[in-house]
Design a protein around this motif. Structure first.
Motif, PDB file in Angstrom:
ATOM      1  N   THR A  62       0.824  -1.216   0.000  1.00  0.00           N
ATOM      2  CA  THR A  62       0.000   0.000   0.000  1.00  0.00           C
ATOM      3  C   THR A  62       0.855   1.261   0.000  1.00  0.00           C
ATOM      4  OG1 THR A  62      -0.152  -0.237   2.407  1.00  0.00           O
ATOM      5  CG2 THR A  62      -1.978  -1.100   1.099  1.00  0.00           C
ATOM      6  N   ASP A  63       2.081   1.154   0.536  1.00  0.00           N
ATOM      7  CA  ASP A  63       2.981   2.315   0.502  1.00  0.00           C
ATOM      8  C   ASP A  63       3.548   2.548  -0.889  1.00  0.00           C
ATOM      9  OD1 ASP A  63       2.554   2.658   3.191  1.00  0.00           O
ATOM     10  OD2 ASP A  63       4.319   1.484   3.785  1.00  0.00           O
ATOM     11  N   GLN A  64       3.528   1.512  -1.726  1.00  0.00           N
ATOM     12  CA  GLN A  64       3.987   1.647  -3.113  1.00  0.00           C
ATOM     13  C   GLN A  64       2.826   2.193  -3.954  1.00  0.00           C
ATOM     14  OE1 GLN A  64       7.072   0.969  -4.204  1.00  0.00           O
ATOM     15  NE2 GLN A  64       7.908   0.051  -2.326  1.00  0.00           N
ATOM     16  N   GLU A  65       2.754   3.503  -4.028  1.00  0.00           N
ATOM     17  CA  GLU A  65       1.591   4.131  -4.669  1.00  0.00           C
ATOM     18  C   GLU A  65       1.458   3.743  -6.130  1.00  0.00           C
ATOM     19  OE1 GLU A  65      -0.270   8.608  -5.394  1.00  0.00           O
ATOM     20  OE2 GLU A  65       1.531   8.322  -4.151  1.00  0.00           O
ATOM     21  N   ARG A  66       2.558   3.685  -6.846  1.00  0.00           N
ATOM     22  CA  ARG A  66       2.495   3.358  -8.281  1.00  0.00           C
ATOM     23  C   ARG A  66       2.042   1.918  -8.494  1.00  0.00           C
ATOM     24  NH1 ARG A  66       6.127   2.020 -12.660  1.00  0.00           N
ATOM     25  NH2 ARG A  66       5.310   2.934 -14.574  1.00  0.00           N
ATOM     26  N   VAL A  67       2.498   1.012  -7.660  1.00  0.00           N
ATOM     27  CA  VAL A  67       2.069  -0.382  -7.787  1.00  0.00           C
ATOM     28  C   VAL A  67       0.568  -0.508  -7.547  1.00  0.00           C
ATOM     29  CG1 VAL A  67       2.329  -2.707  -6.856  1.00  0.00           C
ATOM     30  CG2 VAL A  67       4.332  -1.255  -7.112  1.00  0.00           C
ATOM     31  N   SER A  68       0.090   0.132  -6.500  1.00  0.00           N
ATOM     32  CA  SER A  68      -1.337   0.066  -6.178  1.00  0.00           C
ATOM     33  C   SER A  68      -2.191   0.672  -7.291  1.00  0.00           C
ATOM     34  CB  SER A  68      -1.607   0.793  -4.855  1.00  0.00           C
ATOM     35  OG  SER A  68      -0.853   0.233  -3.810  1.00  0.00           O
ATOM     36  N   GLN A  69      -1.758   1.824  -7.808  1.00  0.00           N
ATOM     37  CA  GLN A  69      -2.524   2.479  -8.862  1.00  0.00           C
ATOM     38  C   GLN A  69      -2.525   1.670 -10.151  1.00  0.00           C
ATOM     39  OE1 GLN A  69      -4.324   5.499  -8.437  1.00  0.00           O
ATOM     40  NE2 GLN A  69      -5.206   4.635 -10.298  1.00  0.00           N
ATOM     41  N   LEU A  70      -1.386   1.102 -10.515  1.00  0.00           N
ATOM     42  CA  LEU A  70      -1.316   0.275 -11.719  1.00  0.00           C
ATOM     43  C   LEU A  70      -2.196  -0.962 -11.593  1.00  0.00           C
ATOM     44  CD1 LEU A  70       2.416   0.268 -12.929  1.00  0.00           C
ATOM     45  CD2 LEU A  70       0.402   1.063 -14.179  1.00  0.00           C
ATOM     46  N   ALA A  71      -2.153  -1.610 -10.447  1.00  0.00           N
ATOM     47  CA  ALA A  71      -2.977  -2.806 -10.252  1.00  0.00           C
ATOM     48  C   ALA A  71      -4.454  -2.466 -10.352  1.00  0.00           C
ATOM     49  CB  ALA A  71      -2.667  -3.442  -8.890  1.00  0.00           C
ATOM     50  N   TRP A  72      -4.850  -1.333  -9.777  1.00  0.00           N
ATOM     51  CA  TRP A  72      -6.258  -0.895  -9.865  1.00  0.00           C
ATOM     52  C   TRP A  72      -6.635  -0.594 -11.312  1.00  0.00           C
ATOM     53  CZ3 TRP A  72      -9.696  -0.744  -5.795  1.00  0.00           C
ATOM     54  CH2 TRP A  72     -10.926  -0.126  -6.048  1.00  0.00           C
ATOM     55  N   ASN A  73      -5.752   0.047 -12.035  1.00  0.00           N
ATOM     56  CA  ASN A  73      -6.031   0.348 -13.443  1.00  0.00           C
ATOM     57  C   ASN A  73      -6.165  -0.929 -14.281  1.00  0.00           C
ATOM     58  OD1 ASN A  73      -5.875   3.049 -12.797  1.00  0.00           O
ATOM     59  ND2 ASN A  73      -3.776   3.304 -13.549  1.00  0.00           N
ATOM     60  N   TYR A  74      -5.327  -1.908 -13.994  1.00  0.00           N
ATOM     61  CA  TYR A  74      -5.397  -3.164 -14.739  1.00  0.00           C
ATOM     62  C   TYR A  74      -6.722  -3.884 -14.494  1.00  0.00           C
ATOM     63  CZ  TYR A  74      -0.388  -2.682 -15.693  1.00  0.00           C
ATOM     64  OH  TYR A  74       0.836  -2.235 -16.125  1.00  0.00           O
ATOM     65  N   VAL A  75      -7.177  -3.865 -13.258  1.00  0.00           N
ATOM     66  CA  VAL A  75      -8.465  -4.494 -12.951  1.00  0.00           C
ATOM     67  C   VAL A  75      -9.597  -3.794 -13.708  1.00  0.00           C
ATOM     68  CG1 VAL A  75     -10.144  -4.890 -11.106  1.00  0.00           C
ATOM     69  CG2 VAL A  75      -7.744  -5.415 -10.724  1.00  0.00           C
ATOM     70  N   ASN A  76      -9.522  -2.464 -13.814  1.00  0.00           N
ATOM     71  CA  ASN A  76     -10.522  -1.725 -14.590  1.00  0.00           C
ATOM     72  C   ASN A  76     -10.430  -2.061 -16.078  1.00  0.00           C
ATOM     73  OD1 ASN A  76     -11.694  -0.353 -12.427  1.00  0.00           O
ATOM     74  ND2 ASN A  76     -10.239   1.325 -12.541  1.00  0.00           N
ATOM     75  N   ASP A  77      -9.219  -2.127 -16.612  1.00  0.00           N
ATOM     76  CA  ASP A  77      -9.040  -2.407 -18.036  1.00  0.00           C
ATOM     77  C   ASP A  77      -9.536  -3.796 -18.410  1.00  0.00           C
ATOM     78  OD1 ASP A  77      -7.929   0.083 -18.327  1.00  0.00           O
ATOM     79  OD2 ASP A  77      -5.852  -0.617 -18.240  1.00  0.00           O
ATOM     80  N   LEU A  78      -9.410  -4.746 -17.498  1.00  0.00           N
ATOM     81  CA  LEU A  78      -9.836  -6.118 -17.793  1.00  0.00           C
ATOM     82  C   LEU A  78     -11.344  -6.235 -17.975  1.00  0.00           C
ATOM     83  CD1 LEU A  78      -7.505  -8.155 -15.419  1.00  0.00           C
ATOM     84  CD2 LEU A  78      -7.501  -8.182 -17.918  1.00  0.00           C
ATOM     85  N   LEU A  79     -12.102  -5.221 -17.568  1.00  0.00           N
ATOM     86  CA  LEU A  79     -13.543  -5.235 -17.811  1.00  0.00           C
ATOM     87  C   LEU A  79     -13.860  -5.205 -19.298  1.00  0.00           C
ATOM     88  CD1 LEU A  79     -14.680  -2.772 -15.004  1.00  0.00           C
ATOM     89  CD2 LEU A  79     -15.222  -5.209 -15.126  1.00  0.00           C
ATOM     90  N   ARG A  80     -12.921  -4.806 -20.115  1.00  0.00           N
ATOM     91  CA  ARG A  80     -13.113  -4.777 -21.567  1.00  0.00           C
ATOM     92  C   ARG A  80     -12.766  -6.110 -22.225  1.00  0.00           C
ATOM     93  NH1 ARG A  80      -9.160  -0.068 -22.880  1.00  0.00           N
ATOM     94  NH2 ARG A  80      -9.628  -0.719 -25.011  1.00  0.00           N
ATOM     95  N   THR A  81     -12.450  -7.109 -21.431  1.00  0.00           N
ATOM     96  CA  THR A  81     -12.059  -8.415 -21.939  1.00  0.00           C
ATOM     97  C   THR A  81     -12.956  -9.493 -21.326  1.00  0.00           C
ATOM     98  OG1 THR A  81     -10.498  -8.903 -20.157  1.00  0.00           O
ATOM     99  CG2 THR A  81      -9.679  -7.569 -22.008  1.00  0.00           C
ATOM    100  N   PRO A  82     -12.912 -10.710 -21.855  1.00  0.00           N
ATOM    101  CA  PRO A  82     -13.693 -11.813 -21.269  1.00  0.00           C
ATOM    102  C   PRO A  82     -13.055 -12.435 -20.033  1.00  0.00           C
ATOM    103  CG  PRO A  82     -13.256 -12.170 -23.620  1.00  0.00           C
ATOM    104  CD  PRO A  82     -12.354 -11.082 -23.163  1.00  0.00           C
ATOM    105  N   VAL A  83     -12.014 -11.820 -19.476  1.00  0.00           N
ATOM    106  CA  VAL A  83     -11.300 -12.398 -18.334  1.00  0.00           C
ATOM    107  C   VAL A  83     -12.235 -12.623 -17.152  1.00  0.00           C
ATOM    108  CG1 VAL A  83      -9.561 -11.862 -16.580  1.00  0.00           C
ATOM    109  CG2 VAL A  83      -9.014 -11.585 -18.993  1.00  0.00           C
TER     110      VAL A  83
END
Length: 294
Positions: A113-134
């Motif tokens: 959670t202290d790694q802000e970029r890691v947390s933000q990237l992971a959240w963005n990836y979860v959002n992007d996967l909504l555009r796929t059948p994953v």
């Protein structure tokens, strides 16, 4: 929104987009997701939002549809039919479990959670996967682990391997890698500029003339809006001109009537004064005539 996207992916795993155009199913899944997530919205709000998003994406004038025109009732019918088709194809199994809560818990457990970029990237990836059948193919735990895996790799942050961190979260290593590959493939995929929303537009897309059709519709809608605004401006000017003429005429009548009323008031006052003088003189004459000296 996320629940609607998952329902949309599920539906098109069981049905063809050629048989069920995209716009009606989008409206139906949004309407259904608002109910399942206990966040009810009116039919009109959903239709207006979808219509504005489509118009903005295509460059059309962003005019909200009237609740009584044919376009609104057509979209309303598509929404109701789309919702019924989704419920029928999914056999009323509309429960959706999203990985957002799991993602936050996993990041806390891994002390990321202290790694802000890691947390933000992971959240963005979860959002992007909504555009796929994953979301249809993998469990929420695997999706969250795949997003964390790729985000940590991008930021070059090490993750525990003894024991494997993904095994602690009930995920399979192969599935986690597949989710990460799906994110990579999505980033490299070229999205069509214009999505066909109806059966007619789907046919045009196959013939390669959809872009020309949208450009022609954009020009016609803008010309129609300009003509309506010009007509409304002319009507406003005419109304203001008629109102000014009527006000001037009324003021002229009032100005002419005012001196007449004043003259009438002065005449009435003068008559009352003369009447009082005449009455007082008669009373004095009567007193003098009745006096008899001894």
């Amino acid at each position: 929104m996320a629940t609607a996207q998952v329902l949309l992916q599920r539906f098109y795993y069981l049905a063809s987009i050629q048989d069920f155009p995209l716009r009606g199913i989008v409206l139906g899944t949004l309407f259904l997701a608002c109910k399942t997530e206990e966040n009810p919205q009116t039919i009109r709000n959903i239709i207006n939002v979808v219509d504005i998003v489509v118009k903005r994406d295509r460059g059309y004038p962003e005019v909200v549809t009237d609740g009584y025109d044919s376009e609104y009732y057509e979209l309303k019918n598509e929404m109701v039919i789309g919702e019924m088709q989704v419920l029928r194809r999914l056999a009323f199994n509309v429960q959706v479990e999203l990985p957002y809560g799991l993602l936050v818990n996993y990041l806390r457990s891994l002390e990321l959670t202290d790694q802000e970029r890691v947390s933000q990237l992971a959240w963005n990836y979860v959002n992007d996967l909504l555009r796929t059948p994953v979301y249809v193919c993998f469990q929420p735990e695997t999706i969250a682990c795949g997003a964390i895996f790729l985000a940590a790799r991008e930021c070059r942050v090490g993750l525990p391997t003894s024991p494997p961190w993904w095994a602690v979260f009930d995920a399979n290593a192969e599935d986690v890698v597949q989710v990460a590959k799906a994110i990579r493939a999505l980033q490299a995929r070229k999205v069509p500029h214009i999505m066909p929303l109806s059966a007619r537009e789907l046919k045009m897309h196959g013939e390669g003339v959809l872009d020309e059709h949208v450009a022609q519709m954009r020009k016609e809608m803008r010309d129609k809006l300009d003509a309506e605004m010009k007509f409304a401006s002319q009507e406003k000017n005419v109304d203001e001109g008629d109102g000014g003429g009527k006000r001037s005429q009324a003021e002229h009548v009032d100005d002419g009537a005012q001196p007449k009323s004043r003259r009438g008031a002065r005449d009435s006052t003068s008559r009352d004064h003369n009447r009082r003088r005449h009455t007082s003189s008669r009373s004095r004459d009567t007193r003098h005539s009745s006096y008899r000296p001894h």
